[in-house]
Write an enzyme that holds these catalytic residues in place. Structure first.
Site, mmCIF file in Angstrom:
data_model
loop_
_atom_site.group_PDB
_atom_site.id
_atom_site.type_symbol
_atom_site.label_atom_id
_atom_site.label_comp_id
_atom_site.label_asym_id
_atom_site.label_seq_id
_atom_site.Cartn_x
_atom_site.Cartn_y
_atom_site.Cartn_z
ATOM 1 N N ASP A 203 0.868 -1.183 0.000
ATOM 2 C CA ASP A 203 0.000 0.000 0.000
ATOM 3 C C ASP A 203 0.899 1.225 0.000
ATOM 4 O O ASP A 203 2.133 1.091 -0.080
ATOM 5 C CB ASP A 203 -0.961 -0.016 1.203
ATOM 6 C CG ASP A 203 -2.303 0.623 0.854
ATOM 7 O OD1 ASP A 203 -2.300 1.795 0.456
ATOM 8 O OD2 ASP A 203 -3.351 -0.040 0.966
ATOM 9 N N HIS A 277 -2.827 3.120 -4.666
ATOM 10 C CA HIS A 277 -2.205 2.684 -3.403
ATOM 11 C C HIS A 277 -0.740 2.284 -3.575
ATOM 12 O O HIS A 277 -0.273 1.357 -2.913
ATOM 13 C CB HIS A 277 -2.999 1.505 -2.808
ATOM 14 C CG HIS A 277 -4.345 1.916 -2.274
ATOM 15 N ND1 HIS A 277 -4.517 2.374 -0.985
ATOM 16 C CD2 HIS A 277 -5.564 1.941 -2.855
ATOM 17 C CE1 HIS A 277 -5.807 2.669 -0.798
ATOM 18 N NE2 HIS A 277 -6.461 2.415 -1.920
ATOM 19 N N GLU A 354 -9.884 2.240 -5.294
ATOM 20 C CA GLU A 354 -9.593 3.655 -4.992
ATOM 21 C C GLU A 354 -8.447 4.210 -5.835
ATOM 22 O O GLU A 354 -7.524 4.828 -5.303
ATOM 23 C CB GLU A 354 -9.260 3.811 -3.506
ATOM 24 C CG GLU A 354 -10.424 3.447 -2.609
ATOM 25 C CD GLU A 354 -10.096 3.586 -1.131
ATOM 26 O OE1 GLU A 354 -10.919 4.167 -0.410
ATOM 27 O OE2 GLU A 354 -9.039 3.087 -0.686
ATOM 28 N N GLU A 493 -4.702 1.613 9.328
ATOM 29 C CA GLU A 493 -4.279 3.016 9.440
ATOM 30 C C GLU A 493 -4.280 3.455 10.907
ATOM 31 O O GLU A 493 -3.415 4.213 11.338
ATOM 32 C CB GLU A 493 -5.247 3.949 8.680
ATOM 33 C CG GLU A 493 -5.176 3.851 7.180
ATOM 34 C CD GLU A 493 -6.269 2.954 6.644
ATOM 35 O OE1 GLU A 493 -6.597 1.943 7.302
ATOM 36 O OE2 GLU A 493 -6.786 3.257 5.547
HETATM 37 C C1 ACM Z 1 -10.913 -0.690 0.330
HETATM 38 O O1 ACM Z 1 -11.428 -0.611 1.457
HETATM 39 N N1 ACM Z 1 -10.305 0.359 -0.202
HETATM 40 C C2 ACM Z 1 -10.959 -1.917 -0.439
#
Ligand code: ACM
Length: 634
Positions: A203, A277, A354, A493
């Site tokens: 990520d 990401h 995303e 996170e």
């Molecule tokens: C995600 O929660 N971005 C897969």
């Protein structure tokens, strides 16, 4: 002796119910001839039919997990005619498969003379053992507490899973978990018959797996500057600041973890999250972006994006691979060439979620590429990228799985879809006859707060245990044959140590286990909660962290003209809620909540606590009036 009697007493009270999570397909308590009980102790024999080596290994692991007195342990031998004195646990792999049980099912039959377990495959015997463990007193969860005697109530169980994919996702990028922590995570999930670990290995905040042909991925991509506190608000790296936080798994580590998981019937699905990401990749290989900006670093959780109310966002830092550059596909080929043989399962997850397209829109190279390839917009460009990645993954002998964004611009031909933005992506993929794993934010996001925001580590949304328990992986309109199963996702996170990872995962993972293993008709919140409370004790005895947020009060507010009205509730039967608004600590002599109350004006703080049977139960909540005001739904 007193301790033994105490232990027996506790055991007998826990016998009043079955405490098994996930609840079995069929459980019958033995009633013939009164209550029967098997006393597992060091005089018990272990009999492995045909000396089957897989069954023997499972039996050995089981015996070594228990604390027996003075080093004495059950011995492995045949017992011709078991009696209550000459007891035996008999492990059998069926010579003729019992079709009802499939590959993971088992039968378990407990009398005062024998415990008989049968299964078609070792996985089934492994699960029979997990069930058996949960039938012992909670004290069995810690060898130090153990008295070497484990009473087990007589019963007959037939059990097998509803779904083949019963997963948890662990994000090791945002927080790096050590090899031992990952193993412990696997061990615990396997006790609840969860069988798939989705390992989020890359990520923006760290690349975590050794790729020998791309050494900078771990030399540079696995480390960032040290930052703590709220993710998304952290300070940028300073000029010359050393990147010392992080780590990665060597390929030898991965083999060790995969073997450890396999002994526990856990399959590992690795995820390399592209094309978005990817800040950690681009810190190592900036030439794979559109801007080719050489001054990059692994992001420590800074304010990297603007988020808009409609759910869209704009990245402030480029974190996407450049889909118009052949070098990107060469890079991914190298990555998947090394990853594929490390993981014996059939899937590789390529992320796909995303992905901000702004940098592609601004890039002349991407625009020219789209024109040349007849791609009408950036969604089609992403779809082009995903289809190229699928070809690479398929060439390595694996099936590609991706987050539900891979539906946009046209789904890759053989892809499996992981539905996270609710269930709709999964419904659409199943309509297109693609396999689906359901892991929607609405039921399965284990990073969301499970208790009152005033007391939980803050993150953008809440998800209670009760809501997770209502997770049903097959929507009414969908053909069940495309739904492989379900999964809970732990993004990290806001998780900065392993004990907090456990706190966020459990007990909601119990609910995921039950949604994916147990028959749908067995759903029963009160029964689940009673069993969960037994497992609170198990975690406590084992010194493992678990959230008991379900014990806390649930507080909501609304406006009645100018008045601020507060409603309080709880998800458990028989709970009393007491409160104060005068800054004193509430107890059972404080006002008891019976109907909505008006919060007085002024610098007031509402304090609330729950009780059950006259004893304090949940944590005290303390919420200033200004925060109660903010909770009013507009
Ligand atoms: C995600 O929660 N971005 C897969």
């Amino acid at each position: 002796m007193k301790k033994i009697l105490f232990l027996l007493l506790i055991s007998l009270t826990t016998f009043a119910q079955n405490n098994i999570i996930p609840t079995p397909v069929s459980y019958e308590m033995s009633t013939s001839g009164g209550m029967s009980m098997f006393m597992l102790d060091s005089r018990t024999s272990i009999d492995v039919t045909d000396d089957n080596p897989d069954a023997k290994k499972i039996a050995e692991n089981f015996v070594s997990s228990l604390g027996f007195m003075s080093g004495q342990k059950p011995i492995f031998k045949k017992v011709e005619k078991p009696t209550a004195q000459d007891k035996a646990i008999i492990f059998t792999i069926n010579k003729t498969p019992n079709t009802q049980l499939g590959n993971e099912g088992y039968t378990l039959d407990v009398t005062s003379e024998t415990i008989k377990m049968t299964a078609n495959k070792p996985a089934g015997l492994f699960y029979a053992i997990q069930t058996l463990r949960q039938m012992m007193p909670p004290q069995a969860e810690n060898k130090e507490f153990s008295m070497g005697m484990f009473p087990i109530m007589g019963c007959k169980i037939t059990d097998y899973p509803r779904f083949g994919w019963r997963g948890l996702m662990l994000d090791v990028s945002r927080h790096f978990f050590t090899k031992d922590e990952v193993k412990n995570y696997i061990d615990l999930m396997s006790r609840y018959k969860l069988n798939t670990l989705h390992w989020h290995l890359s990520d923006d905040n760290g690349w975590r797996i050794e790729i020998k042909s791309l050494p900078k991925l771990t030399e540079i991509g696995a480390f960032r500057v040290v930052r703590n506190g709220g993710f998304g608000n952290r300070e940028d790296p300073k000029e010359g600041e050393p990147a010392t936080y992080g780590g990665f798994y060597t390929q030898e580590d991965v083999k060790e973890i995969v073997a450890y998981a396999s002994e526990r019937n856990v399959t590992i699905v690795p995820e390399i999250d592209v094309p978005g990401h990817s800040m950690a990749v681009l810190a190592a290989y900036p030439e794979l972006s559109t801007k080719k900006d050489l001054k990059r670093s692994v992001n420590p959780g800074t304010n990297f994006a603007d988020w808009f109310p409609n759910g869209t966002f704009k990245m402030k830092i480029e974190n996407t691979l450049n889909p118009s550059d052949e070098k990107v596909y060469e890079f991914l080929d190298k990555v998947f060439t090394e990853i594929a043989p490390l993981f014996p399962n059939k899937y590789i997850h390529m992320g796909g979620d995303e992905c901000y397209h702004g940098y592609w829109e601004e890039d002349a190279g991407c625009q020219a590429f789209m024109k040349k390839n007849n791609l009408k917009d950036v969604h089609e460009l992403q779809s082009y990228f995903v289809k190229r990645v699928e070809k690479i993954i398929n060439k390595k002998g694996k099936v590609m799985i991706g987050w539900d964004e891979i539906l946009e611009g046209g789904l890759a031909p053989n892809a499996t879809v992981m539905s996270w933005r609710g269930m709709k992506g999964g419904i659409e993929a199943a309509k297109q006859k693609h396999d689906v794993v359901m892991s929607p934010t609405t039921f399965a996001y284990l990073d969301y707060m499970q208790g009152d925001p005033s007391i939980e580590k803050p993150i953008y949304a809440s998800l209670s245990l009760k809501k997770t328990y209502s997770f049903e992986p097959v929507p009414d309109s969908t053909d069940a044959k495309y739904i492989l199963g379900g999964q809970g996702n732990l993004w990290t996170e806001q998780v900065q140590n392993y004990r907090h990872a456990l706190y966020m995962t459990y007990p909601r993972a119990f609910a995921i286990a039950e949604a994916t293993w147990s028959p749908k008709e067995k759903k029963d919140w009160d029964g689940f909660l009673a069993r969960t409370e037994n497992h609170f004790q198990r975690f406590d005895v084992a010194n493992l962290k678990i959230s008991k947020a379900v014990y806390d009060a649930i507080i909501s507010t609304k406006k009645d003209g100018e008045k601020l009205i507060c409603e309080m509730s709880n998800d458990i039967k028989g709970v009393d809620i007491f409160y104060t608004t005068d800054d004193s600590f509430p107890d059972k002599f404080s006002p008891k909540y019976t109907s909505p109350i008006e919060i007085p004006t002024g610098p007031v703080t509402l304090k609330v606590i729950t009780y059950r049977n006259g004893q304090p139960l949940g944590r005290m909540l303390s919420i200033p009036r200004v925060d109660l005001e903010k909770r009013v739904k507009k």
